[in-house]
Design a protein around this motif. Structure first.
Motif, PDB file in Angstrom:
ATOM      1  N   ILE A 174       0.869  -1.185   0.000  1.00  0.00           N
ATOM      2  CA  ILE A 174       0.000   0.000   0.000  1.00  0.00           C
ATOM      3  C   ILE A 174       0.905   1.233   0.000  1.00  0.00           C
ATOM      4  N   VAL A 175       0.743   2.104  -0.977  1.00  0.00           N
ATOM      5  CA  VAL A 175       1.609   3.284  -1.071  1.00  0.00           C
ATOM      6  C   VAL A 175       0.806   4.538  -0.746  1.00  0.00           C
ATOM      7  N   ASP A 176       1.284   5.282   0.260  1.00  0.00           N
ATOM      8  CA  ASP A 176       0.719   6.601   0.566  1.00  0.00           C
ATOM      9  C   ASP A 176       1.514   7.618  -0.254  1.00  0.00           C
ATOM     10  N   ALA A 177       0.880   8.111  -1.315  1.00  0.00           N
ATOM     11  CA  ALA A 177       1.573   9.029  -2.233  1.00  0.00           C
ATOM     12  C   ALA A 177       1.095  10.476  -2.048  1.00  0.00           C
ATOM     13  N   ALA A 178       0.517  10.786  -0.870  1.00  0.00           N
ATOM     14  CA  ALA A 178      -0.084  12.121  -0.666  1.00  0.00           C
ATOM     15  C   ALA A 178       0.914  13.250  -0.925  1.00  0.00           C
ATOM     16  N   GLN A 179       2.154  13.091  -0.477  1.00  0.00           N
ATOM     17  CA  GLN A 179       3.161  14.135  -0.724  1.00  0.00           C
ATOM     18  C   GLN A 179       3.971  13.829  -1.993  1.00  0.00           C
ATOM     19  N   PHE A 180       4.247  12.565  -2.213  1.00  0.00           N
ATOM     20  CA  PHE A 180       5.069  12.149  -3.351  1.00  0.00           C
ATOM     21  C   PHE A 180       4.491  12.656  -4.672  1.00  0.00           C
ATOM     22  N   VAL A 181       3.159  12.555  -4.803  1.00  0.00           N
ATOM     23  CA  VAL A 181       2.522  12.876  -6.083  1.00  0.00           C
ATOM     24  C   VAL A 181       2.694  14.348  -6.465  1.00  0.00           C
ATOM     25  N   VAL A 182       2.947  15.197  -5.477  1.00  0.00           N
ATOM     26  CA  VAL A 182       3.092  16.629  -5.778  1.00  0.00           C
ATOM     27  C   VAL A 182       4.395  16.890  -6.531  1.00  0.00           C
ATOM     28  N   HIS A 183       5.417  16.112  -6.222  1.00  0.00           N
ATOM     29  CA  HIS A 183       6.762  16.432  -6.718  1.00  0.00           C
ATOM     30  C   HIS A 183       7.353  15.378  -7.650  1.00  0.00           C
ATOM     31  N   ASN A 184       6.682  14.263  -7.812  1.00  0.00           N
ATOM     32  CA  ASN A 184       7.278  13.159  -8.577  1.00  0.00           C
ATOM     33  C   ASN A 184       6.270  12.521  -9.509  1.00  0.00           C
ATOM     34  N   PHE A 191       5.975   0.783 -10.133  1.00  0.00           N
ATOM     35  CA  PHE A 191       5.812   0.584  -8.683  1.00  0.00           C
ATOM     36  C   PHE A 191       5.338  -0.849  -8.406  1.00  0.00           C
ATOM     37  N   ASP A 192       4.367  -1.286  -9.226  1.00  0.00           N
ATOM     38  CA  ASP A 192       3.782  -2.619  -9.065  1.00  0.00           C
ATOM     39  C   ASP A 192       3.205  -2.836  -7.660  1.00  0.00           C
ATOM     40  N   CYS A 193       2.572  -1.786  -7.118  1.00  0.00           N
ATOM     41  CA  CYS A 193       1.961  -1.904  -5.778  1.00  0.00           C
ATOM     42  C   CYS A 193       0.519  -2.393  -5.929  1.00  0.00           C
ATOM     43  N   ASP A 194      -0.075  -2.822  -4.820  1.00  0.00           N
ATOM     44  CA  ASP A 194      -1.469  -3.282  -4.852  1.00  0.00           C
ATOM     45  C   ASP A 194      -2.454  -2.134  -4.693  1.00  0.00           C
ATOM     46  N   PHE A 195      -2.066  -1.153  -3.854  1.00  0.00           N
ATOM     47  CA  PHE A 195      -2.908   0.035  -3.641  1.00  0.00           C
ATOM     48  C   PHE A 195      -2.000   1.264  -3.641  1.00  0.00           C
ATOM     49  N   LEU A 196      -2.489   2.365  -4.172  1.00  0.00           N
ATOM     50  CA  LEU A 196      -1.783   3.647  -4.052  1.00  0.00           C
ATOM     51  C   LEU A 196      -2.847   4.725  -3.868  1.00  0.00           C
ATOM     52  N   VAL A 197      -2.569   5.627  -2.929  1.00  0.00           N
ATOM     53  CA  VAL A 197      -3.600   6.626  -2.599  1.00  0.00           C
ATOM     54  C   VAL A 197      -3.006   8.027  -2.560  1.00  0.00           C
ATOM     55  N   PHE A 198      -3.824   9.008  -2.927  1.00  0.00           N
ATOM     56  CA  PHE A 198      -3.449  10.408  -2.725  1.00  0.00           C
ATOM     57  C   PHE A 198      -4.708  11.267  -2.665  1.00  0.00           C
ATOM     58  N   SER A 199      -4.512  12.521  -2.217  1.00  0.00           N
ATOM     59  CA  SER A 199      -5.628  13.458  -2.042  1.00  0.00           C
ATOM     60  C   SER A 199      -5.611  14.489  -3.155  1.00  0.00           C
ATOM     61  N   GLY A 200      -6.789  14.936  -3.574  1.00  0.00           N
ATOM     62  CA  GLY A 200      -6.848  15.982  -4.598  1.00  0.00           C
ATOM     63  C   GLY A 200      -6.399  17.345  -4.083  1.00  0.00           C
ATOM     64  N   HIS A 201      -6.742  17.653  -2.829  1.00  0.00           N
ATOM     65  CA  HIS A 201      -6.521  19.035  -2.360  1.00  0.00           C
ATOM     66  C   HIS A 201      -5.052  19.418  -2.240  1.00  0.00           C
ATOM     67  N   ALA A 205      -6.656  20.533  -6.419  1.00  0.00           N
ATOM     68  CA  ALA A 205      -8.095  20.280  -6.535  1.00  0.00           C
ATOM     69  C   ALA A 205      -8.766  20.675  -5.224  1.00  0.00           C
ATOM     70  N   ASP A 206     -10.071  20.529  -5.207  1.00  0.00           N
ATOM     71  CA  ASP A 206     -10.842  20.883  -4.018  1.00  0.00           C
ATOM     72  C   ASP A 206     -10.657  19.813  -2.937  1.00  0.00           C
ATOM     73  N   THR A 207     -11.073  20.128  -1.723  1.00  0.00           N
ATOM     74  CA  THR A 207     -11.144  19.082  -0.694  1.00  0.00           C
ATOM     75  C   THR A 207     -12.299  18.142  -1.047  1.00  0.00           C
ATOM     76  N   GLY A 208     -12.251  16.932  -0.489  1.00  0.00           N
ATOM     77  CA  GLY A 208     -13.377  16.005  -0.671  1.00  0.00           C
ATOM     78  C   GLY A 208     -13.223  15.039  -1.819  1.00  0.00           C
ATOM     79  N   VAL A 209     -12.085  15.113  -2.537  1.00  0.00           N
ATOM     80  CA  VAL A 209     -11.854  14.113  -3.582  1.00  0.00           C
ATOM     81  C   VAL A 209     -10.445  13.547  -3.417  1.00  0.00           C
ATOM     82  N   GLY A 210     -10.346  12.238  -3.590  1.00  0.00           N
ATOM     83  CA  GLY A 210      -9.052  11.574  -3.531  1.00  0.00           C
ATOM     84  C   GLY A 210      -9.073  10.377  -4.458  1.00  0.00           C
ATOM     85  N   VAL A 211      -7.910   9.741  -4.571  1.00  0.00           N
ATOM     86  CA  VAL A 211      -7.772   8.629  -5.517  1.00  0.00           C
ATOM     87  C   VAL A 211      -7.275   7.396  -4.774  1.00  0.00           C
TER      88      VAL A 211
END
Ligand SMILES: Cc1ncc(COP(=O)(O)O)c(C=O)c1O
Length: 370
Positions: A174-184, A191-201, A205-211
């Motif tokens: 499980i990859v927490d990409a909340a900060q990573f996605v901003v810069h990379n 990656f070949d991970c099973d889950f990866l997550v990040f926030s839109g805001h 993007a607005d609050t209330g949406v994530g991936v």
């Protein structure tokens, strides 16, 4: 008029005009629910949501059926815990976490462990505070913070996951990409991970949406039930679910925010990084005797402590100069404990920040600490 300086991008981004406009346009001219109507207007909303999903999928080199909408990183990780619970029922899993984790990525597992649902093991960090991929413990599930919101260094996710698979080929990653996605750039195939997550805001993007990216959506049981995910209720009472991603999307989606996320990703992709500002402030703040920076010059943020001053006092003083930076434990208690400090000060920049902002932050800090 005195300029307000917002240098807390790592907490949440200010919103680009293109995001505001796409959301306003949708609300004013196209609003309807998605996945429910058959009139042309509802069909158009389905198309907009689908386009946004495609944008996210392309952004991380994935496919639309692997992209599930959530309300953000915290929501996604809590959902993953429930997905694991619902899929493995009574099996006790061992979950490997690290001290880089944000509370959002580790607490849901710690709380599960407190209820005896899983065991927690901690992955060691090396001297540079990176996940020590050569000394990983054996576990069923690995939570990888791709970039700590305090240290600001990208982890080598691809190599870490390769090392995990050597220890346990069936491990769930499980990859927490909340900060990573901003810069990379994220290439999910690498990656070949099973889950990866990040926030839109955090990317405009607005609050209330994530991936929530799910590699093999068909193998997981769902965590939520409701409208939009059901294909048919059978006569025996069992439920035939829709295929992914709909099977994971019970209830009305945050449509406006999803549509804004498409514009945010375009905007982020055009951003050239604010690293020149980080380097300038790093060099200037390094000269101040009372400041101890514990991040690297090439990190994506600057974190430091001030000798003989509580970080909250420092935050209040700098805030009084209309400068918004983050102070406290950054919802990342474990890394602060590891560093033997109660809290820290964090400066992080976004596309709206200028060199003038960087200079005023440095000047105000010099003034406060003189
Ligand atoms: C690394 C990391 N993970 C998770 C989160 C939680 O994100 P959210 O509050 O958007 O759910 C954050 C937010 O700061 C973060 O920096």
């Amino acid at each position: 008029m005195k300029q307000f300086v917002y240098m807390d991008a790592a907490a949440s981004w200010l919103k680009p005009q293109s995001v505001i406009e796409s959301e306003a346009d949708f609300l004013a001219n196209s609003y309807a629910n998605a996945g429910r109507g058959i009139c042309a207007r509802a069909g158009h909303v389905d198309t907009l949501v689908d386009e946004s999903r495609k944008t996210v999928a392309d952004f991380i080199n994935s496919d639309k059926e692997n992209i599930v909408w959530t309300s953000g990183t915290t929501d996604a990780i809590n959902r993953i815990v429930n997905i694991l619970k619902n899929t493995y029922s009574d099996k006790i899993l061992t979950v490997a976490v690290s001290d880089l984790e944000h509370h959002s990525a580790r607490l849901p597992f710690e709380m599960w462990a407190n209820n005896s649902g899983c065991n927690i093991v901690v992955m060691p960090l090396d001297k540079e505070l990176n996940i020590d991929k050569d000394n990983l413990p054996l576990a069923d599930v690995y939570v990888i913070t791709a970039m700590s919101n305090v240290i600001g260094v990208a982890q080598d996710v691809e190599l870490i996951i390769q090392s995990i698979r050597k220890i346990n080929p069936n491990a769930i990653t499980i990859v927490d990409a909340a900060q990573f996605v901003v810069h990379n750039k994220i290439d999910i195939k690498k990656f070949d991970c099973d889950f990866l997550v990040f926030s839109g805001h955090k990317i405009g993007a607005d609050t209330g949406v994530g991936v929530m990216y799910i590699k093999n959506p068909e193998v997981w049981n769902v965590d939520k039930f409701g409208g939009g995910m059901v294909n048919r209720i059978m006569d025996d009472g069992s439920v035939l679910l829709n295929k992914s991603p709909e099977k994971f999307e019970a209830g009305t989606l945050p449509l406006t925010q999803i549509i804004g996320l498409k514009s945010a990703i375009k905007y982020l992709s055009d951003w050239k990084s604010g690293h020149d500002l980080i380097e300038y402030m790093y060099d200037e703040l390094s000269k101040i005797e009372r400041i101890k920076i514990f991040t690297k010059r090439d990190a994506s943020m600057i974190s430091f402590i001030v000798k003989d001053m509580h970080v909250i006092d420092f935050g209040a003083m700098i805030g009084a100069h209309d400068i918004c930076i983050r102070v406290g434990n950054m919802c990342a208690s474990w890394i602060h404990k590891k560093l033997n400090i109660d809290g820290s000060v964090r400066i992080s920049v976004g596309p709206w920040n200028t060199m003038e902002d960087a200079k005023s932050v440095v000047d105000v800090i010099k003034e406060i600490l003189k």
